[in-house]
Design an enzyme around this catalytic site. Structure first.
Site, PDB file in Angstrom:
ATOM      1  CE1 TYR A 179       6.794  -5.271  14.431  1.00 16.56           C
ATOM      2  CE2 TYR A 179       8.251  -5.072  16.227  1.00 16.56           C
ATOM      3  CZ  TYR A 179       7.724  -5.882  15.257  1.00 16.56           C
ATOM      4  OH  TYR A 179       8.185  -6.091  14.207  1.00 16.56           O
ATOM      5  CG  PHE A 222       8.721  -8.857   4.360  1.00 19.03           C
ATOM      6  CD1 PHE A 222      10.035  -9.399   4.952  1.00 19.03           C
ATOM      7  CD2 PHE A 222       8.518  -9.545   2.148  1.00 19.03           C
ATOM      8  CE1 PHE A 222      10.350  -9.806   3.795  1.00 19.03           C
ATOM      9  CE2 PHE A 222       9.801 -10.191   1.715  1.00 19.03           C
ATOM     10  CZ  PHE A 222      11.249 -10.509   2.605  1.00 19.03           C
ATOM     11  CE  LYS A 269       6.195  -7.852  12.898  1.00 19.52           C
ATOM     12  NZ  LYS A 269       6.055  -8.360  11.321  1.00 19.52           N
ATOM     13  CB  SER A 324      10.390  -9.223  15.500  1.00 18.06           C
ATOM     14  OG  SER A 324      11.041  -8.810  16.445  1.00 18.06           O
ATOM     15  CB  ALA A 325      14.299 -10.934  17.850  1.00 14.66           C
ATOM     16  CG  ASN A 362      -0.190   0.027   2.731  1.00 12.90           C
ATOM     17  OD1 ASN A 362       0.878   0.473   2.710  1.00 12.90           O
ATOM     18  ND2 ASN A 362      -1.209   0.475   3.141  1.00 12.90           N
TER      19      ASN A 362
END
Ligand code: NAD
Ligand code: WQD
Length: 343
Positions: free
Chosen positions: A148, A80, A152, A124-125, A32
Site C-alpha cells: 500500500y 482520492f 502511494k 499517505s504518511a 466505482n
C-alpha cells in the site's frame, strides 16, 4: 472552478465535497462505489444544500473516464480513489498496484488528453516508514513498509514525472497522517465494511457495544505510556487542506509533497480515555503484543503546509472523538440502511 473528484463517495472525499460546494466550486464525482456509497453523496447534497453530478466509473476504464472528462471539462482533479488497507495490500499486492498505480496512470492520461493539468493527490504518511527523526518533514527518507505504502510512493513519483514533462502542470501530494472523526452533524463519517482495523472506528464500535473490547497492540513502546503514538487529524481539517491545495495548485508549475497532520502526538491510551469521556461509555481494553509492521511514533512536521497552503489544523482530539461518536450513534449501521438513530 470545475473540479473532478475521484473517489468522492468515500470517507475523506465526502467531507471534502462539502467544503468545495460551500465555496461554490462545480464538482463531478467519479467513483466505482467499491467502498463509497450513493447514500453518502445524498447526505452531502443535504448538508451542503447543493447538487452535483456523479459518474459511476472505475478509474481503469479509460473509455468511461474519458467520457467523464469530455462531459465535465474539469480544470482540476482531486484524486482520492483507491484501496487503503495496509494488511490487505500485503495479501493482494497486485490489486493495490492495479487500482492505485495503474488507476492513477489512466487518470493522468485522461487529464493530459483533456488538457486538465492540475491535480491534488491523496498520499499517505506511510511513504516514510520507520522514522529516522521526528517530526517527519517532507524531506525525510522515503521507505514504505507495505505494498500500500509503495503504491502511494510510486504514484507520487509518476505524478512528479508527469508534471516535469509539462510546462504548465501542477500537483500537490498531500501526505495524510491519521485521519479520524466525522462531520460535526454526525450525518457522514467513516463506514468500514468489516471489523475496522484502524483505531478510532474500532473504539467507537466498542463504545457502542458492537464489539466486546479493544485490543491495544503493544504496551512496551518508547512513548509516554508505552502505547503507540500517532498524529490524528480531524477529517474536517483534512477536507479544508484539499480546498487550500486545489486553489494553490492553480498557481503555476510545481509538484509539492505536503504533510497533513496537527504536529501533535496522541497515544492509544489517551485516545481511549478521550473517547470514553466524549461518549460517556466504558471502553474495555486489553493490552497484547505489538501488531506486525507498527511503528512506535508518527508525528507530522507541519511548517510546509502552513507556508505553502496557509493551512493548519484547528480541531483537537475532543472534537475528533465527539464527532466520531455522534456519527456512530446516529448511523450505527453506516450507510447500509436508511435507519438513522436519534442521539
Ligand atoms: P474510502 O475507501 O472511504 O474512499 C475511496 C473511494 O474511492 C470510495 O468511494 C471507492 O468506492 C472509490 N474507489 C476505489 N477504487 C476505485 C476505482 N478503481 N475507481 C473509482 N473509484 C474507486 O477511502 P478514504 O479513507 O476516503 O481514502 C481516500 C484516499 O486517501 C485513498 O486514496 C487513501 O489511500 C488515502 N488515504 C487514506 C487514509 C485514511 O486513513 N483514511 C490515510 C492516508 C491516505
Ligand atoms: C493507530 C495506533 C495501533 C487498532 C494506518 C495506515 C496508514 C494510514 C492510517 C492510509 C497504532 C493502535 C489500532 C486497534 C490498537 N492509512 N491500534 N488497536 O497503523 O497508524 O496507520 O491508517 O494511508 O497508512 O498504516 O493507524 O489506526 O491502525 O493504528 O492498539 O484495534 O492504534 O497499534 O499504534 P496506523 P491505526
Amino acid at each position: 472552478m470545475r473540479i473532478l473528484v475521484t473517489g468522492g463517495a468515500g470517507y475523506i472525499g465526502t467531507h471534502t465535497l462539502i467544503v468545495l460546494l460551500r465555496e461554490r466550486h462545480d464538482v463531478l464525482v467519479v467513483d466505482n462505489f467499491s467502498s463509497g456509497s450513493p447514500e453518502a453523496l445524498d447526505r452531502v447534497r443535504q448538508l451542503a444544500n447543493a447538487d452535483f453530478e456523479v459518474f459511476e466509473a472505475d478509474l481503469r476504464d479509460s473509455v468511461r473516464l474519458n467520457e467523464s472528462f469530455a462531459v465535465f471539462r474539469p480544470e482540476a482533479v482531486i484524486h482520492f480513489a483507491g484501496l487503503k488497507a495496509v494488511a490487505e495490500s500485503v495479501e493482494k499486492p497486485l490489486d493495490y498496484y492495479s487500482q492505485n498505480v495503474a488507476g492513477s496512470i489512466e487518470l493522468l492520461k485522461a487529464m493530459e488528453r483533456h488538457n486538465c493539468l492540475r491535480i491534488v493527490f491523496s498520499s499517505s504518511a506511510s511513504v516514510y516508514g520507520i522514522a529516522e527523526y521526528l517530526p517527519f518533514d517532507e524531506d525525510h527518507r522515503i521507505k514504505p513498509m507495505s505494498p500500500y505504502g509503495r503504491s502511494k510512493y510510486f504514484t507520487e513519483e509518476l505524478i512528479r514525472d508527469w508534471v516535469a514533462s509539462k510546462s504548465d502542470a501542477s500537483a500537490v501530494l498531500l501526505r495524510y497522517f491519521n485521519p479520524v472523526g466525522a462531520h460535526a452533524s454526525g450525518m457522514i463519517g467513516e463506514d468500514p465494511s468489516s471489523v475496522p482495523s484502524n483505531l478510532l472506528p474500532h473504539i467507537a464500535q466498542v463504545a457502542a457495544g458492537e464489539l466486546a473490547e479493544l485490543t491495544v497492540f503493544g504496551g512496551d513502546y518508547d512513548t509516554r505510556d508505552g502505547t503507540g503514538e500517532r498524529d490524528f487529524i480531524h477529517v474536517e481539517d483534512l477536507a479544508r487542506a484539499h480546498l487550500a491545495a486545489v486553489e494553490s495548485a492553480t498557481n503555476g508549475r510545481c509538484c509539492e509533497a505536503i504533510n497533513v497532520g496537527t504536529g501533535q502526538g496522541v497515544t492509544v491510551l489517551e485516545m481511549i480515555e478521550c473517547f470514553a469521556r466524549a461518549s460517556g461509555r466504558k471502553i474495555p481494553y486489553r493490552i497484547t503484543s505489538r501488531r506486525s509492521g507498527d511503528v512506535a511514533r508518527s508525528i507530522a512536521g507541519v511548517t510546509k503546509a502552513k507556508r505553502l497552503l496557509n493551512w493548519r489544523a484547528e480541531l483537537g482530539i475532543d472534537e475528533m472523538c465527539e464527532s466520531a461518536w455522534r456519527w456512530q450513534s446516529r448511523s450505527p449501521f453506516g450507510y447500509t440502511t436508511e435507519q438513522v438513530r436519534a442521539t
